[in-house]
Write a protein that holds these residues in place. Structure first.
Motif, PDB file in Angstrom:
ATOM      1  N   LYS A  63       0.829  -1.205   0.000  1.00 50.79           N
ATOM      2  CA  LYS A  63       0.000   0.000   0.000  1.00 50.79           C
ATOM      3  C   LYS A  63       0.865   1.258   0.000  1.00 50.79           C
ATOM      4  O   LYS A  63       0.595   2.221  -0.731  1.00 50.79           O
ATOM      5  CB  LYS A  63      -0.926  -0.005   1.216  1.00 50.79           C
ATOM      6  N   ALA A  64       1.925   1.250   0.809  1.00 49.88           N
ATOM      7  CA  ALA A  64       2.830   2.406   0.864  1.00 49.88           C
ATOM      8  C   ALA A  64       3.548   2.599  -0.474  1.00 49.88           C
ATOM      9  O   ALA A  64       3.706   3.727  -0.955  1.00 49.88           O
ATOM     10  CB  ALA A  64       3.843   2.217   1.993  1.00 49.88           C
ATOM     11  N   ILE A  65       3.965   1.495  -1.098  1.00 48.94           N
ATOM     12  CA  ILE A  65       4.648   1.574  -2.393  1.00 48.94           C
ATOM     13  C   ILE A  65       3.734   2.184  -3.455  1.00 48.94           C
ATOM     14  O   ILE A  65       4.120   3.115  -4.177  1.00 48.94           O
ATOM     15  CB  ILE A  65       5.127   0.167  -2.833  1.00 48.94           C
ATOM     16  N   LEU A  66       2.511   1.694  -3.527  1.00 50.30           N
ATOM     17  CA  LEU A  66       1.576   2.183  -4.545  1.00 50.30           C
ATOM     18  C   LEU A  66       1.197   3.642  -4.298  1.00 50.30           C
ATOM     19  O   LEU A  66       1.083   4.433  -5.241  1.00 50.30           O
ATOM     20  CB  LEU A  66       0.329   1.305  -4.569  1.00 50.30           C
ATOM     21  N   ALA A  67       1.012   4.008  -3.031  1.00 49.55           N
ATOM     22  CA  ALA A  67       0.652   5.394  -2.707  1.00 49.55           C
ATOM     23  C   ALA A  67       1.765   6.361  -3.106  1.00 49.55           C
ATOM     24  O   ALA A  67       1.507   7.448  -3.644  1.00 49.55           O
ATOM     25  CB  ALA A  67       0.347   5.515  -1.217  1.00 49.55           C
ATOM     26  N   LEU A  68       3.019   5.975  -2.874  1.00 51.88           N
ATOM     27  CA  LEU A  68       4.149   6.838  -3.249  1.00 51.88           C
ATOM     28  C   LEU A  68       4.264   6.948  -4.772  1.00 51.88           C
ATOM     29  O   LEU A  68       4.548   8.026  -5.312  1.00 51.88           O
ATOM     30  CB  LEU A  68       5.449   6.297  -2.657  1.00 51.88           C
ATOM     31  N   PHE A  69       4.031   5.843  -5.471  1.00 54.53           N
ATOM     32  CA  PHE A  69       4.098   5.870  -6.931  1.00 54.53           C
ATOM     33  C   PHE A  69       3.064   6.828  -7.523  1.00 54.53           C
ATOM     34  O   PHE A  69       3.386   7.668  -8.368  1.00 54.53           O
ATOM     35  CB  PHE A  69       3.865   4.467  -7.505  1.00 54.53           C
ATOM     36  N   VAL A  70       1.799   6.698  -7.102  1.00 57.32           N
ATOM     37  CA  VAL A  70       0.743   7.496  -7.753  1.00 57.32           C
ATOM     38  C   VAL A  70       0.693   8.935  -7.244  1.00 57.32           C
ATOM     39  O   VAL A  70       0.101   9.796  -7.888  1.00 57.32           O
ATOM     40  CB  VAL A  70      -0.652   6.827  -7.586  1.00 57.32           C
ATOM     41  N   THR A  71       1.335   9.211  -6.098  1.00 56.86           N
ATOM     42  CA  THR A  71       1.363  10.581  -5.581  1.00 56.86           C
ATOM     43  C   THR A  71       2.515  11.383  -6.167  1.00 56.86           C
ATOM     44  O   THR A  71       2.351  12.539  -6.570  1.00 56.86           O
ATOM     45  CB  THR A  71       1.479  10.584  -4.042  1.00 56.86           C
ATOM     46  N   TYR A  72       3.694  10.759  -6.238  1.00 55.79           N
ATOM     47  CA  TYR A  72       4.895  11.504  -6.628  1.00 55.79           C
ATOM     48  C   TYR A  72       5.422  11.128  -8.012  1.00 55.79           C
ATOM     49  O   TYR A  72       6.331  11.791  -8.508  1.00 55.79           O
ATOM     50  CB  TYR A  72       6.005  11.290  -5.592  1.00 55.79           C
ATOM     51  N   GLY A  73       4.882  10.061  -8.605  1.00 52.62           N
ATOM     52  CA  GLY A  73       5.394   9.635  -9.904  1.00 52.62           C
ATOM     53  C   GLY A  73       6.854   9.240  -9.837  1.00 52.62           C
ATOM     54  O   GLY A  73       7.629   9.525 -10.757  1.00 52.62           O
ATOM     55  N   LEU A  74       7.261   8.585  -8.755  1.00 53.81           N
ATOM     56  CA  LEU A  74       8.661   8.203  -8.591  1.00 53.81           C
ATOM     57  C   LEU A  74       9.065   7.171  -9.636  1.00 53.81           C
ATOM     58  O   LEU A  74       8.256   6.352 -10.079  1.00 53.81           O
ATOM     59  CB  LEU A  74       8.899   7.611  -7.194  1.00 53.81           C
ATOM     60  N   ARG A  75      10.332   7.212 -10.029  1.00 50.32           N
ATOM     61  CA  ARG A  75      10.884   6.147 -10.850  1.00 50.32           C
ATOM     62  C   ARG A  75      11.125   4.935  -9.955  1.00 50.32           C
ATOM     63  O   ARG A  75      11.266   5.056  -8.740  1.00 50.32           O
ATOM     64  CB  ARG A  75      12.193   6.593 -11.498  1.00 50.32           C
ATOM     65  N   LEU A  76      11.209   3.760 -10.579  1.00 43.76           N
ATOM     66  CA  LEU A  76      11.335   2.525  -9.797  1.00 43.76           C
ATOM     67  C   LEU A  76      12.521   2.579  -8.843  1.00 43.76           C
ATOM     68  O   LEU A  76      12.385   2.275  -7.656  1.00 43.76           O
ATOM     69  CB  LEU A  76      11.459   1.326 -10.751  1.00 43.76           C
ATOM     70  N   ASN A  77      13.693   2.957  -9.342  1.00 40.44           N
ATOM     71  CA  ASN A  77      14.885   2.953  -8.482  1.00 40.44           C
ATOM     72  C   ASN A  77      14.839   4.056  -7.434  1.00 40.44           C
ATOM     73  O   ASN A  77      15.423   3.912  -6.359  1.00 40.44           O
ATOM     74  CB  ASN A  77      16.154   3.076  -9.324  1.00 40.44           C
ATOM     75  N   GLU A  78      14.164   5.155  -7.737  1.00 38.98           N
ATOM     76  CA  GLU A  78      14.009   6.210  -6.737  1.00 38.98           C
ATOM     77  C   GLU A  78      13.228   5.686  -5.538  1.00 38.98           C
ATOM     78  O   GLU A  78      13.551   5.997  -4.391  1.00 38.98           O
ATOM     79  CB  GLU A  78      13.299   7.414  -7.345  1.00 38.98           C
ATOM     80  N   LEU A  79      12.215   4.879  -5.804  1.00 37.29           N
ATOM     81  CA  LEU A  79      11.427   4.295  -4.710  1.00 37.29           C
ATOM     82  C   LEU A  79      12.197   3.172  -4.020  1.00 37.29           C
ATOM     83  O   LEU A  79      12.244   3.095  -2.798  1.00 37.29           O
ATOM     84  CB  LEU A  79      10.098   3.766  -5.248  1.00 37.29           C
ATOM     85  N   ARG A  80      12.806   2.321  -4.803  1.00 42.12           N
ATOM     86  CA  ARG A  80      13.511   1.163  -4.230  1.00 42.12           C
ATOM     87  C   ARG A  80      14.642   1.587  -3.295  1.00 42.12           C
ATOM     88  O   ARG A  80      14.909   0.936  -2.284  1.00 42.12           O
ATOM     89  CB  ARG A  80      14.067   0.299  -5.365  1.00 42.12           C
ATOM     90  N   GLU A  81      15.311   2.680  -3.622  1.00 38.79           N
ATOM     91  CA  GLU A  81      16.471   3.110  -2.830  1.00 38.79           C
ATOM     92  C   GLU A  81      16.085   3.926  -1.590  1.00 38.79           C
ATOM     93  O   GLU A  81      16.966   4.381  -0.861  1.00 38.79           O
ATOM     94  CB  GLU A  81      17.424   3.933  -3.703  1.00 38.79           C
ATOM     95  N   LEU A  82      14.799   4.113  -1.346  1.00 40.54           N
ATOM     96  CA  LEU A  82      14.393   4.856  -0.148  1.00 40.54           C
ATOM     97  C   LEU A  82      14.813   4.131   1.125  1.00 40.54           C
ATOM     98  O   LEU A  82      14.763   2.900   1.206  1.00 40.54           O
ATOM     99  CB  LEU A  82      12.869   5.046  -0.138  1.00 40.54           C
ATOM    100  N   ASN A  83      15.219   4.908   2.111  1.00 39.78           N
ATOM    101  CA  ASN A  83      15.586   4.382   3.426  1.00 39.78           C
ATOM    102  C   ASN A  83      14.664   4.964   4.484  1.00 39.78           C
ATOM    103  O   ASN A  83      13.976   5.957   4.249  1.00 39.78           O
ATOM    104  CB  ASN A  83      17.037   4.752   3.757  1.00 39.78           C
TER     105      ASN A  83
END
Length: 381
Positions: free
Chosen positions: A207-227
């Motif tokens: 749910k957190a992954i999908l919410a960040l994708f549709v809110t910010y339009g992050l690229r895959l690696n931008e999301l994956r590398e989050l800490n």
């Protein structure tokens, strides 16, 4: 058996270790490729280090190695049996026609024999060919400027026409499909019994992954590398690393703050129980390691297929959620320049493609809002 090389980083920068390690792994790969290429390209390697990002440097070197391998295999422009044995004199004899034949004839369809019984057929579309052309252009232009080649042959390279993207062809979810997707990850709607076994263990993460994708339009690696350390909830912001190593602070909205905290506090394995390299990773796999790109693609494909009521294979990639974020923001009244800034588009024309959807909405509104009900044509005397 030869020991595997372990790369250890003494990180004195303000970048997180995972970003530094990722870049250094790419640098190590670049060094390996450079060692396999002719020594007369050394000046060009130094030029790449200071002029392009690590990922671009890596892509250019792979393309140049591919070209050099073609030269050795064809034996038409070199007598070398190994790539590293190609001479500068032979390279100086290469004409624009030779590069055009490589790009237009060989690269479009080539074969690799993997075993006695298996031959793989590779094809490159125009976008891939354009990248290879760009890689070779930088090499030949540099060597001419560096007085290693007698002439600049790049002016003779054939143009490669890229298809112009059409706004109507942009794949993205509609707003009601986004709602259905988030409902699916919240309640398990549309999942098979087997999928629900994993869903119960990862639904807060997904749910957190999908919410960040549709809110910010992050690229895959931008999301994956989050800490976890990427987030500063007291300031209401989090840090991402864009292409070319750009560090960007993003404001976090209430929805994303809630779902990320919910995942961290109620589902994610406690950091003290993790291996050192994964302690700070935000999104974890069931094996308690930083989630892989493949796993992210699979979960996005699964939930988007449910929202569109189609097969799992027909689900969307994370990049389609980036397009979803762009079109949704524009349809909600944000300017293309605001959306360009949020999504990190290099050129505003990319953002304008998503803005075209808003024009269709305007057309639908005015076409269905008539003050005069008389449809008969009137002539002016």
């Amino acid at each position: 058996m030869k020991d595997t090389k372990i790369l250890k980083i003494h990180n004195k920068s303000d970048k997180p270790d995972n970003i530094v390690i990722r870049d250094n792994n790419l640098i190590e790969e670049c060094i390996i490729i450079e060692k396999s290429l002719p020594n007369f390209m050394k000046d060009y390697f130094v030029y790449l280090k200071g002029s392009v990002s690590v990922s671009t440097r890596h892509a250019y070197l792979k393309d140049i190695k591919f070209f050099c391998n073609y030269l050795v295999e064809s034996q038409e422009l070199t007598i070398a049996k190994e790539i590293c044995d190609i001479t500068l004199e032979e390279f100086n004899l290469i004409k624009a026609r030779d590069v055009n034949l490589f790009l237009g004839d060989y690269c479009t369809r080539y074969y690799k024999h993997t075993s006695q019984d298996t031959t793989l057929i590779y094809e490159n579309n125009n976008r891939a060919l354009a990248r290879k052309k760009s890689s070779l252009s930088t090499l030949f232009k540099f060597m001419f400027r560096n007085e290693q080649l007698d002439s600049n042959i790049t002016d003779g390279f054939n143009p490669i026409k890229l298809p112009k993207p059409q706004p109507d062809a942009i794949k993205r979810l509609d707003i009601d499909e986004v709602a259905k997707m988030l409902d699916s990850v919240e309640n398990g709607y549309g999942l098979t019994d087997k999928e629900k076994v994993y869903w119960r263990k990862t639904k807060l993460r997904d749910k957190a992954i999908l919410a960040l994708f549709v809110t910010y339009g992050l690229r895959l690696n931008e999301l994956r590398e989050l800490n976890i350390s990427s987030f500063n909830f007291s300031r209401g912001e989090f840090k991402i690393y864009r292409k070319r190593g750009k560090e960007v602070l993003m404001p976090i909205n209430h929805t994303c703050e809630v779902v990320v905290k919910d995942y961290i506090y109620n589902e994610r394995t406690k950091s003290e129980l993790l291996a050192e390299e994964h302690k700070d990773a935000l999104f974890l796999s069931l094996q308690n390691k930083r989630i892989t790109p493949k796993a992210i693609r699979q979960l996005v494909k699964k939930y988007t297929s449910i929202s569109m009521e189609t097969s799992r294979d027909s689900g969307y990639s994370p990049h389609k959620l980036r397009a979803t974020a762009a079109t949704s923001l524009i349809q909600n009244g944000f300017s293309i320049y605001d959306v360009q800034n949020l999504l990190d588009h290099d050129n505003v024309t990319t953002t304008q493609l998503y803005a075209a959807h808003k024009k269709h909405v305007k057309r639908d509104i005015v076409n269905n809002f008539e003050w005069i009900d008389d449809k008969k044509e009137t002539s002016l005397d």
